[in-house]
Design a protein around this motif. Structure first.
Motif, PDB file in Angstrom:
ATOM      1  N   GLY A 148       0.745  -1.472  -0.051  1.00 56.00           N
ATOM      2  CA  GLY A 148      -0.014   0.250   0.132  1.00 56.00           C
ATOM      3  C   GLY A 148       0.719   1.351   0.132  1.00 56.00           C
ATOM      4  O   GLY A 148       1.946   1.364   0.107  1.00 56.00           O
ATOM      5  N   LEU A 149       0.382   2.890  -0.232  1.00 56.55           N
ATOM      6  CA  LEU A 149       1.449   3.409  -0.387  1.00 56.55           C
ATOM      7  C   LEU A 149       0.340   4.128   0.730  1.00 56.55           C
ATOM      8  O   LEU A 149      -0.840   5.344   0.309  1.00 56.55           O
ATOM      9  CB  LEU A 149       0.930   4.223  -1.662  1.00 56.55           C
ATOM     10  N   GLU A 150       0.829   4.977   1.953  1.00 55.59           N
ATOM     11  CA  GLU A 150       0.450   5.736   2.556  1.00 55.59           C
ATOM     12  C   GLU A 150      -0.442   6.872   2.716  1.00 55.59           C
ATOM     13  O   GLU A 150       0.261   7.776   1.701  1.00 55.59           O
ATOM     14  CB  GLU A 150       1.012   5.446   4.472  1.00 55.59           C
ATOM     15  N   ASN A 151      -1.410   7.287   2.855  1.00 51.79           N
ATOM     16  CA  ASN A 151      -2.007   8.185   2.633  1.00 51.79           C
ATOM     17  C   ASN A 151      -0.941   9.441   3.750  1.00 51.79           C
ATOM     18  O   ASN A 151      -1.656   8.775   4.929  1.00 51.79           O
ATOM     19  CB  ASN A 151      -3.672   8.125   2.922  1.00 51.79           C
ATOM     20  N   PRO A 152      -0.638  10.385   2.980  1.00 51.58           N
ATOM     21  CA  PRO A 152       0.479  11.361   4.286  1.00 51.58           C
ATOM     22  C   PRO A 152      -0.309  11.847   4.837  1.00 51.58           C
ATOM     23  O   PRO A 152      -0.724  12.479   6.252  1.00 51.58           O
ATOM     24  CB  PRO A 152       1.063  12.173   3.201  1.00 51.58           C
TER      25      PRO A 152
ATOM     26  N   ASN B 235      -4.075  10.804   6.120  1.00 51.27           N
ATOM     27  CA  ASN B 235      -4.261   9.948   7.106  1.00 51.27           C
ATOM     28  C   ASN B 235      -3.765   8.372   7.218  1.00 51.27           C
ATOM     29  O   ASN B 235      -4.210   7.295   5.960  1.00 51.27           O
ATOM     30  CB  ASN B 235      -5.751   9.580   6.838  1.00 51.27           C
ATOM     31  N   LEU B 236      -2.889   8.764   8.416  1.00 53.10           N
ATOM     32  CA  LEU B 236      -1.630   6.861   7.625  1.00 53.10           C
ATOM     33  C   LEU B 236      -2.483   5.771   8.037  1.00 53.10           C
ATOM     34  O   LEU B 236      -1.922   4.504   8.299  1.00 53.10           O
ATOM     35  CB  LEU B 236      -1.118   7.036   9.714  1.00 53.10           C
ATOM     36  N   SER B 237      -3.813   6.034   8.703  1.00 55.13           N
ATOM     37  CA  SER B 237      -4.914   4.117   8.475  1.00 55.13           C
ATOM     38  C   SER B 237      -5.594   4.289   7.108  1.00 55.13           C
ATOM     39  O   SER B 237      -6.211   2.826   7.176  1.00 55.13           O
ATOM     40  CB  SER B 237      -6.076   4.535   9.716  1.00 55.13           C
ATOM     41  N   GLU B 238      -5.556   4.606   6.350  1.00 55.92           N
ATOM     42  CA  GLU B 238      -5.649   4.506   4.804  1.00 55.92           C
ATOM     43  C   GLU B 238      -4.353   4.932   3.899  1.00 55.92           C
ATOM     44  O   GLU B 238      -3.029   4.941   3.734  1.00 55.92           O
ATOM     45  CB  GLU B 238      -6.824   6.164   4.154  1.00 55.92           C
ATOM     46  N   VAL B 239      -4.735   4.319   2.649  1.00 58.65           N
ATOM     47  CA  VAL B 239      -3.539   4.554   1.450  1.00 58.65           C
ATOM     48  C   VAL B 239      -4.121   4.533  -0.005  1.00 58.65           C
ATOM     49  O   VAL B 239      -5.593   5.195  -0.276  1.00 58.65           O
ATOM     50  CB  VAL B 239      -3.475   2.376   0.949  1.00 58.65           C
ATOM     51  N   ILE B 240      -3.206   5.089  -0.752  1.00 57.92           N
ATOM     52  CA  ILE B 240      -3.807   5.846  -1.494  1.00 57.92           C
ATOM     53  C   ILE B 240      -4.035   5.437  -2.796  1.00 57.92           C
ATOM     54  O   ILE B 240      -3.805   5.498  -4.195  1.00 57.92           O
ATOM     55  CB  ILE B 240      -2.808   7.506  -1.994  1.00 57.92           C
TER      56      ILE B 240
END
Lengths: 167, 294
Positions: free
Chosen positions: B186-190, B192-197
């Motif tokens: 996964g590519l971390e959503n900077p 929202n660290l519980s999400e990926v983009i």
């Protein structure tokens, strides 16, 4: 996707729920007001001399995709109304759902007065980070590429400085 | 499939090594000891956060010193990147980082007067196998050191007949012969660290990420432009893929500082750049499933 300034099209695929758009608009409107208020801040903050500390919350509050898990795929749209110091204002939102997750969205700027238009434009530029993205837990990912976990010492130091800034 | 793994702390983050090859407990324990001791040696040489590190010692001594065996690779890279970025990517940013508060005590309060870092020419005499530091400076390998240690550990594992593994240095990753063919990352959503983009599929390569979201203090994050003495704000995160984690790690920082074409002319890597409005740019070889739309 570009923000949409034009008049809304006829509602293409409004499935059997009115709750979803309302829930989303509620969240969006809350963010919009947040953006609005944060825009107001700098003017009243000029006397603050404490260092500006920004820290990212590890588990920021859930975005809307946890709300929408039971909704059908398709396009939804809705209007959100809120009160500003300049009177009532309105903002339009369109979202596209797939497997219960928002995969695309656009904002329609509907405010008439210049300050509200400006805030809505600012909002349209920045809101996507709150609605697009998928939960790591839902995707069953074991690896995530991202910024390193912050060392403990750094976090403790930030906490200390924040406490000092408040006292 | 059983996965043998172990974790340790190094380079300011948590490392996890997963071994997919079937190995005995004894072998795993041996590998784990070797890797941890290699990581410790690396920090003893190159950490700016350790007062007793070799790098800090030669800055204090300011005498001609012999470089450690593995120093050539990283010094050559820093020297070349210094050259092609016109000094914007520099190990001498270490002095400024300390002044601005990112020091070994994490004081995180900038000094009243902040100085531009010295030029390479004025501070470093590098002529492999020798080096001489000519002024009181702090050398910082923070932009690529972690990637280099990933490469070193990768080679160590291979030398010990481990062929299928993943090295995860707190979000900078190398994967070798993944049992599924390609590893899903996964590519971390900077924001929202519980999400990926998005998701990428990776094998026999490294992915590194940089973002200004975690190590923030005052008006800075951990990437600082030595000419403006400020941290870039138009880009919020970068991901880079390369054969070598050293290159991937260095590029992920460089993309914050200079135009991508300068880097692409010199190194083989793929990239994804996420801007503050969540629009993005990527190279054609960055094969990811992205949840973003431009």
């Amino acid at each position: 996707m570009e923000e949409n300034h034009s008049e809304p099209e006829s509602k293409p695929d409004q499935k059997n729920s009115n709750f979803l758009p309302m829930a989303v608009v509620f969240v969006i409107a809350a963010i919009a007001i947040g953006v609005y208020l944060s825009q107001q801040k700098p003017a009243t903050h000029t006397t603050n001399t404490s260092p500006a500390i920004e820290i990212t919350n590890e588990k920021s509050s859930d975005t809307v995709d946890t709300v929408v898990n039971t909704y059908k795929d398709g396009d939804y749209e809705a209007l959100g109304q809120y009160t500003t110091p300049g009177g009532q204002s309105e903002i339009g939102l369109r979202i596209k759902l797939e497997k219960g997750i928002i995969i695309d969205s656009s904002v329609e700027i509907r405010a008439n007065d210049p300050p509200s238009r400006r805030f809505q434009q600012e909002f349209a530029k920045n809101y996507k980070q709150f609605v697009i993205g998928k939960k790591i837990d839902d995707l069953n990912l074991t690896k995530v590429a991202g910024s390193s976990l912050t060392p403990k010492g750094f976090n403790e130091a930030i906490a200390k400085i924040k406490a000092e800034a408040k006292s | 499939m059983d996965i043998n793994n172990f974790t340790f702390e190094a380079t300011g983050t948590v490392w996890q090594i997963d071994i997919y090859d079937p190995v005995s407990k004894k072998i795993k324990a041996k590998i784990s000891d070797l890797v941890k001791s290699e990581a410790d040696n690396f920090e003893k040489k190159y950490s700016r956060f350790r007062d007793d590190s070799w790098l800090r010692k030669i800055s204090r001594l300011r005498q001609k010193s012999k470089l450690p065996k593995d120093a050539k690779t990283i010094f050559d890279l820093y020297q070349n990147l210094y050259k092609i970025t016109n000094g914007i990517f520099t190990p001498l940013i270490g002095s400024f980082m300390e002044e601005s508060g990112y020091d070994s005590n994490y004081s995180l309060i900038p000094k009243i007067s902040l100085h531009h870092p010295p030029t390479w020419k004025n501070a470093i005499e590098y002529n492999y196998p020798y080096i001489q530091i000519k002024q009181n400076v702090v050398i910082d390998f923070g932009a690529a050191g972690k990637g280099y240690l990933i490469d070193i550990i990768k080679n160590l594992l291979k030398d010990n007949q481990i062929n299928s593994f993943c090295i995860d240095a707190g979000g900078d990753i190398y994967v070798n012969n993944h049992p599924t063919g390609k590893m899903q990352i996964g590519l971390e959503n900077p924001k929202n660290l519980s999400e990926v983009i998005g998701i990428i599929y990776l094998n026999n390569a490294s992915i590194c990420a940089s973002s200004g979201n975690r190590r923030r203090w005052d008006k800075f994050h951990h990437i600082i432009n030595p000419q403006t003495l400020s941290s870039p704000t138009d880009i919020i995160a970068t991901w880079t893929i390369a054969q070598s984690a050293l290159i991937a790690d260095a590029m992920s920082t460089c993309l914050f500082l200079v135009d991508k074409s300068i880097l692409q002319n010199a190194y083989n890597f793929d990239y994804l750049i996420l801007k503050k409005d969540f629009s993005f740019e990527k190279s054609s070889g960055f094969e990811a499933e992205l949840f973003l739309k431009n």
